[in-house]
Design a protein around this motif. Structure first.
Motif, mmCIF file in Angstrom:
data_model
loop_
_atom_site.group_PDB
_atom_site.id
_atom_site.type_symbol
_atom_site.label_atom_id
_atom_site.label_comp_id
_atom_site.label_asym_id
_atom_site.label_seq_id
_atom_site.Cartn_x
_atom_site.Cartn_y
_atom_site.Cartn_z
ATOM 1 N N GLU A 138 0.782 -1.010 0.007
ATOM 2 C CA GLU A 138 -0.080 -0.007 -0.022
ATOM 3 C C GLU A 138 0.879 0.998 0.038
ATOM 4 O O GLU A 138 1.924 1.378 0.825
ATOM 5 N N LYS A 139 0.327 2.268 -0.694
ATOM 6 C CA LYS A 139 1.331 3.375 -0.908
ATOM 7 C C LYS A 139 1.515 4.211 0.282
ATOM 8 O O LYS A 139 2.660 4.900 0.756
ATOM 9 N N GLN A 140 0.625 4.082 1.331
ATOM 10 C CA GLN A 140 0.810 4.751 2.588
ATOM 11 C C GLN A 140 2.010 4.521 3.134
ATOM 12 O O GLN A 140 2.710 5.343 4.044
ATOM 13 N N ALA A 141 2.404 3.184 3.314
ATOM 14 C CA ALA A 141 3.531 2.717 3.923
ATOM 15 C C ALA A 141 4.980 3.330 3.508
ATOM 16 O O ALA A 141 5.939 3.544 4.399
ATOM 17 N N ALA A 142 4.769 4.252 2.323
ATOM 18 C CA ALA A 142 6.025 4.847 1.781
ATOM 19 C C ALA A 142 6.172 6.183 2.269
ATOM 20 O O ALA A 142 7.130 6.828 2.029
ATOM 21 N N VAL A 143 5.330 6.561 3.487
ATOM 22 C CA VAL A 143 5.386 7.863 3.832
ATOM 23 C C VAL A 143 6.710 8.178 4.476
ATOM 24 O O VAL A 143 6.997 9.217 4.158
ATOM 25 N N LEU A 144 7.010 7.432 5.409
ATOM 26 C CA LEU A 144 8.274 7.672 6.030
ATOM 27 C C LEU A 144 9.433 7.945 5.071
ATOM 28 O O LEU A 144 10.170 8.571 5.044
ATOM 29 N N PRO A 145 9.665 6.651 4.287
ATOM 30 C CA PRO A 145 10.882 6.858 3.281
ATOM 31 C C PRO A 145 10.799 8.022 2.238
ATOM 32 O O PRO A 145 11.636 8.667 1.875
ATOM 33 N N VAL A 146 9.397 8.395 1.813
ATOM 34 C CA VAL A 146 9.393 9.580 1.150
ATOM 35 C C VAL A 146 9.630 10.901 1.947
ATOM 36 O O VAL A 146 10.413 11.580 1.384
ATOM 37 N N LEU A 147 9.254 10.976 2.932
ATOM 38 C CA LEU A 147 9.496 12.226 3.635
ATOM 39 C C LEU A 147 11.170 12.183 4.240
ATOM 40 O O LEU A 147 11.677 13.334 4.040
ATOM 41 N N TRP A 148 11.969 11.209 4.350
ATOM 42 C CA TRP A 148 13.221 11.092 4.215
ATOM 43 C C TRP A 148 13.899 11.596 2.935
ATOM 44 O O TRP A 148 14.861 12.351 2.856
ATOM 45 N N TYR A 149 13.370 11.226 2.263
ATOM 46 C CA TYR A 149 13.744 11.482 0.494
ATOM 47 C C TYR A 149 13.781 13.002 0.514
ATOM 48 O O TYR A 149 14.504 13.882 0.149
ATOM 49 N N ALA A 150 12.431 13.570 0.923
ATOM 50 C CA ALA A 150 12.207 15.251 0.782
ATOM 51 C C ALA A 150 13.264 15.774 1.888
ATOM 52 O O ALA A 150 13.834 16.734 1.281
ATOM 53 N N GLN A 151 13.428 15.164 2.983
ATOM 54 C CA GLN A 151 14.229 15.875 3.909
ATOM 55 C C GLN A 151 15.666 16.046 3.401
ATOM 56 O O GLN A 151 16.484 17.049 3.402
ATOM 57 N N ASP A 152 15.987 14.825 2.894
ATOM 58 C CA ASP A 152 17.622 14.836 2.264
ATOM 59 C C ASP A 152 17.719 15.652 1.033
ATOM 60 O O ASP A 152 18.510 16.452 0.945
ATOM 61 N N LYS A 153 16.544 16.052 0.406
ATOM 62 C CA LYS A 153 16.532 17.065 -0.883
ATOM 63 C C LYS A 153 16.420 18.449 -0.310
ATOM 64 O O LYS A 153 17.229 19.398 -0.853
ATOM 65 N N PHE A 154 15.700 18.881 0.695
ATOM 66 C CA PHE A 154 15.249 20.029 0.993
ATOM 67 C C PHE A 154 15.922 20.732 2.251
ATOM 68 O O PHE A 154 15.811 21.674 2.684
ATOM 69 N N GLY A 155 16.364 19.454 2.846
ATOM 70 C CA GLY A 155 17.051 19.924 4.294
ATOM 71 C C GLY A 155 15.987 19.886 5.535
ATOM 72 O O GLY A 155 16.629 19.903 6.641
ATOM 73 N N HIS A 156 14.614 19.655 5.361
ATOM 74 C CA HIS A 156 13.320 19.702 6.331
ATOM 75 C C HIS A 156 12.553 19.258 5.660
ATOM 76 O O HIS A 156 12.444 19.034 4.612
ATOM 77 N N THR A 157 11.546 19.178 6.375
ATOM 78 C CA THR A 157 10.035 18.787 5.983
ATOM 79 C C THR A 157 9.010 19.819 6.697
ATOM 80 O O THR A 157 8.251 19.291 7.465
ATOM 81 N N ASP A 158 9.248 21.081 6.242
ATOM 82 C CA ASP A 158 8.226 22.140 6.956
ATOM 83 C C ASP A 158 7.026 22.020 6.338
ATOM 84 O O ASP A 158 6.738 21.373 5.158
ATOM 85 N N PRO A 159 5.658 22.669 6.660
ATOM 86 C CA PRO A 159 4.339 22.742 6.090
ATOM 87 C C PRO A 159 4.532 22.678 4.794
ATOM 88 O O PRO A 159 3.504 21.704 4.092
ATOM 89 N N SER A 160 5.045 23.537 4.004
ATOM 90 C CA SER A 160 5.050 23.386 2.355
ATOM 91 C C SER A 160 5.492 22.081 1.977
ATOM 92 O O SER A 160 4.941 21.573 0.980
ATOM 93 N N ILE A 161 6.753 21.608 2.556
ATOM 94 C CA ILE A 161 7.028 20.111 2.116
ATOM 95 C C ILE A 161 6.103 19.308 2.218
ATOM 96 O O ILE A 161 6.089 18.307 1.534
ATOM 97 N N GLN A 162 5.403 19.331 3.667
ATOM 98 C CA GLN A 162 4.381 18.152 3.983
ATOM 99 C C GLN A 162 3.289 18.137 2.817
ATOM 100 O O GLN A 162 2.776 17.352 2.325
ATOM 101 N N LYS A 163 3.073 19.427 2.369
ATOM 102 C CA LYS A 163 1.997 19.680 1.495
ATOM 103 C C LYS A 163 2.579 19.001 0.093
ATOM 104 O O LYS A 163 1.561 18.093 -0.519
ATOM 105 N N LEU A 164 3.536 19.141 -0.352
ATOM 106 C CA LEU A 164 4.114 18.751 -1.455
ATOM 107 C C LEU A 164 3.986 17.239 -1.485
ATOM 108 O O LEU A 164 3.699 16.374 -2.463
ATOM 109 N N VAL A 165 4.425 16.703 -0.288
ATOM 110 C CA VAL A 165 4.567 15.127 -0.221
ATOM 111 C C VAL A 165 2.982 14.672 -0.084
ATOM 112 O O VAL A 165 2.678 13.560 -0.912
#
Ligand SMILES: NC(=O)C1=CN([C@@H]2O[C@H](COP(=O)(O)OP(=O)(O)OC[C@H]3O[C@@H](n4cnc5c(N)ncnc54)[C@H](O)[C@@H]3O)[C@@H](O)[C@H]2O)C=CC1
Ligand SMILES: Cc1cc2nc3c(=O)[nH]c(=O)nc-3n(C[C@H](O)[C@H](O)[C@H](O)COP(=O)(O)O)c2cc1C
Ligand code: SF4
Ligand code: FES
Lengths: 159, 429
Positions: free
Chosen positions: A24-51
């Motif tokens: 199920e795709k929801q299971a990928a939430v943590l790894p995708v957030l890691w991916y985003a944090q690696d790229k952008f340096g954080h996961t602030d609300p605008s990045i949460q929205k993007l994810v």
């Protein structure tokens, strides 16, 4: 405004690959957030929205996940994040001395970032390196063991 | 017991250079257990593997000590739907730092054990849940998994048999509670790590509602040893009731802290004085926390002749836990230490259950007051009353883990707590 952060075609392909590991795709939430944090340096609300938009999962769910896990940065942090362990074994081996020494040296308190944006300092729970106490971890990656003041000086200089 | 510990040859962490590399691991008998089973499936049907592992009595190295083979036997008959194995590499209990050694120095032993476990339980997918802080080790494990795929030990039709299994790592992101097995499953499903009510146990209803087994990394690393050498060989290492090799993680006030592999049931004083080089700076031993922060601290004067195994430790009112031993010398301020442990549990409580969410906060607050010299005698009674209201009343064992160190240290180091408290002055009407 929230479009300052975007995933490009390569990112989307990587994210597809991550999702494929799970039924199920929801299971990928943590790894995708890691991916985003690696790229952008954080996961602030605008990045949460993007994810949320990218994965087609409610933003509220992503926000709930980000706020549950301490390693996701809800706000941008300094270039180097120094996570000093002050938990059990590190505590009894001088973890707080190291923390206070760094507070003095960087002129900030634990939880703060230096004004030049170079360093964030945090007092954290056990990092699974108790036999190397006192120790710290640099920005969710490198472990620095058996800390002394000299070693701290050297580390800050090298970074 | 293990008087001959000095001649013990390690099996989990043998001193072999580059053992993490596939050719080196193979050269030293690696993946032999797996190929023995898959090349001789008539002799080694899944039930037989489960029976052998159960007979060996590998007691869960994640801390609760449950017989691994017995747990595997709870998996229901296959019904054609997916089944999972989740390997627990969350390793977040303060004082515990052993699984990382396997990731770093002998990842293939763990991988081989996990594949055998998957075969025994008809599992289709293995997830390895690793705490996010261990990112450097996730990279190492990913590389070892890639090597195993290349060699045909993972993936479709393993070694030409009809058995297939996939293996993926999954990184946590900083939450101690995700080591609790039901919380781990929630986290793997992409949610906040709120533990689930048990029963149903994971074998009945696990990941995505399907049959799942959760085992610790070190538990699984023992599996190839059992297949290669037999359950009876395994059982003659250490005491009958708690056999096998154990990774003792020794930290705190010792000269040579580290992870040491020895038989289960080693004498505690031998571990401290001979293996770990004794207490630092020639100081005297004051207390021991034997198996991670949740195991009740004990006084040095009860340790003579006590060994590291479930039965012996029960005698002195504590537990084996993860065998992460924290050594505390005579200068240690017990109030400080217990306050810091309480701070940890307060920080890590997921907040679902009122007794835990509120109780951990009150423990921390009250201990801080005592630590700062503002406590009164009656605060000690208050602490014990809070423990009473937490223990056994919550969804998961975190509340117990938070209460025990407080309860037992007040019991065992009472003088130290009292000397920090003012006498309670009652108002007279
Ligand atoms: N390694 C680490 O970093 C940490 C380890 N721990 C340890 O975890 C322990 C508590 O773990 P729990 O999982 O809550 O213990 P538990 O005793 O509830 O369960 C142990 C295992 O046996 C299984 N099990 C138990 N009874 C069963 C039954 N009737 N039917 C089927 N399966 C059954 C459970 O599913 C689980 O896998 C503590 O003793 C502590 O030492 C705690 C914190 C961190
Ligand atoms: C709060 C809490 C945290 C836990 N953390 C871990 C952990 O980090 N690693 C682990 O292997 N087990 C941990 N456990 C124990 C697991 O719930 C479970 O018993 C274990 O993973 C089962 O594997 P085993 O039988 O092979 O030991 C924890 C339990 C609790 C209550
Ligand atoms: S006992 Fe504590 S950590 Fe466990 S589920 Fe309840 S609130 Fe969460
Ligand atoms: S207590 Fe600091 S790493 Fe475990």
């Amino acid at each position: 405004m929230s479009d300052t952060y975007t995933f490009d075609a390569k990112d989307l392909k990587e994210i597809e690959k991550i999702i494929d590991k799970y039924p199920e795709k929801q299971a990928a939430v943590l790894p995708v957030l890691w991916y985003a944090q690696d790229k952008f340096g954080h996961t602030d609300p605008s990045i949460q929205k993007l994810v949320a938009r990218t994965m087609d999962i409610p933003e509220a769910h992503i926000h709930g996940v980000v706020t549950f896990y301490t390693q996701f940065y809800e706000k941008p942090k300094g270039k180097h994040v120094l996570d000093v362990c002050t938990c059990l074994s590190c505590q009894v081996c001088g973890g707080y001395d190291i923390l206070h020494y760094l507070e003095e040296k960087l002129g900030i308190k634990a939880g703060e970032t230096t004004s030049d944006g170079q360093f964030s300092l945090q007092s954290v729970e056990c990092l699974g390196a108790c036999g190397y106490a006192p120790m710290l971890q640099v920005t969710n990656d490198k472990y620095v063991n058996f800390l002394t003041r000299e070693k701290v000086d050297q580390l800050v200089e090298d970074l | 017991m293990s008087k001959d510990w000095k001649s013990y040859q390690p099996h989990l962490l043998p001193a072999i250079k580059d053992l993490h590399e596939m050719p080196v691991y193979e050269k030293h008998g690696g993946y032999k257990a797996l190929s023995t089973i898959l090349k001789d499936k008539n002799n080694w049907p899944p039930e037989e593997v489960v029976a052998e592992v159960k007979e060996a009595n590998i007691r869960g190295r994640g801390g609760a000590g449950f017989n691994a083979g017995l747990k595997w036997s709870f998996m229901p008959e296959p019904d054609g739907g997916p089944r999972y194995l989740a390997c627990n590499g969350d390793e977040s209990e303060p004082g515990t730092f052993k699984d990382r050694k396997l990731f770093e120095f002998n990842p293939h032993l763990f991988i081989e054990g996990a594949i055998i476990a998957a075969y025994a339980m008809h599992v289709d997918v293995i997830y390895v849940y690793i705490r996010g802080e261990y990112r450097p080790y996730v990279k190492l494990l990913d590389e070892a998994i890639r090597q195993a795929y290349d060699k045909g030990y993972l993936g479709k039709n393993i070694l030409g048999s009809d058995f297939s299994v996939e293996m993926y790592t999954h990184m946590g992101a900083g939450a101690y509670i995700c080591g609790e097995e039901s919380s781990l499953m929630e986290s793997l499903e992409g949610k906040r790590g709120y533990p689930r009510v048990k029963p149903p146990f994971p074998a009945q209803k696990g990941l995505w509602g399907r049959p799942t087994t959760i085992n610790n990394i070190e538990t699984l690393a023992n599996v190839p040893l059992v297949i290669n050498n037999g359950a009876s060989w395994f059982k003659q290492i250490g005491p009958d009731s708690h056999p096998g090799p154990v990774l003792y993680g020794i930290s705190g006030h010792v000269n040579q802290p580290g992870v040491y592999e020895y038989p289960s049931g080693m004498e505690i004083m031998t571990l401290i004085n001979e293996v770990a080089g004794g207490v630092r700076n020639g100081k005297k031993l004051k207390a021991l926390i034997p198996g991670g922060s949740s195991t009740p601290p004990v006084r040095a004067d009860v340790l003579d002749g006590i060994t590291m195994d479930a039965d012996s430790l029960r005698e002195i009112g504590t537990m084996m836990g993860t065998a992460g031993m924290v050594i505390l010398d005579e200068d240690t301020d017990m109030v400080d230490v217990i306050w810091r442990i309480s701070h940890f549990y307060h920080h890590e409580s997921c907040g679902q259950c009122t007794p835990c969410r509120e109780g951990t906060g009150w423990l921390e607050k009250t201990l801080l007051k005592i630590k700062n010299g503002n406590g009164e005698m009656r605060d000690l009674d208050l602490l014990l009353a809070i423990c009473n209201r937490m223990e056994g009343r919550t969804i998961c064992a975190l509340a117990d883990a938070a209460a025990w160190p407080v309860r037992y240290s007040i019991d065992r180091f009472r003088d130290e707590f009292e000397s920090r408290c003012k006498k309670t002055v009652y108002a007279v009407a």
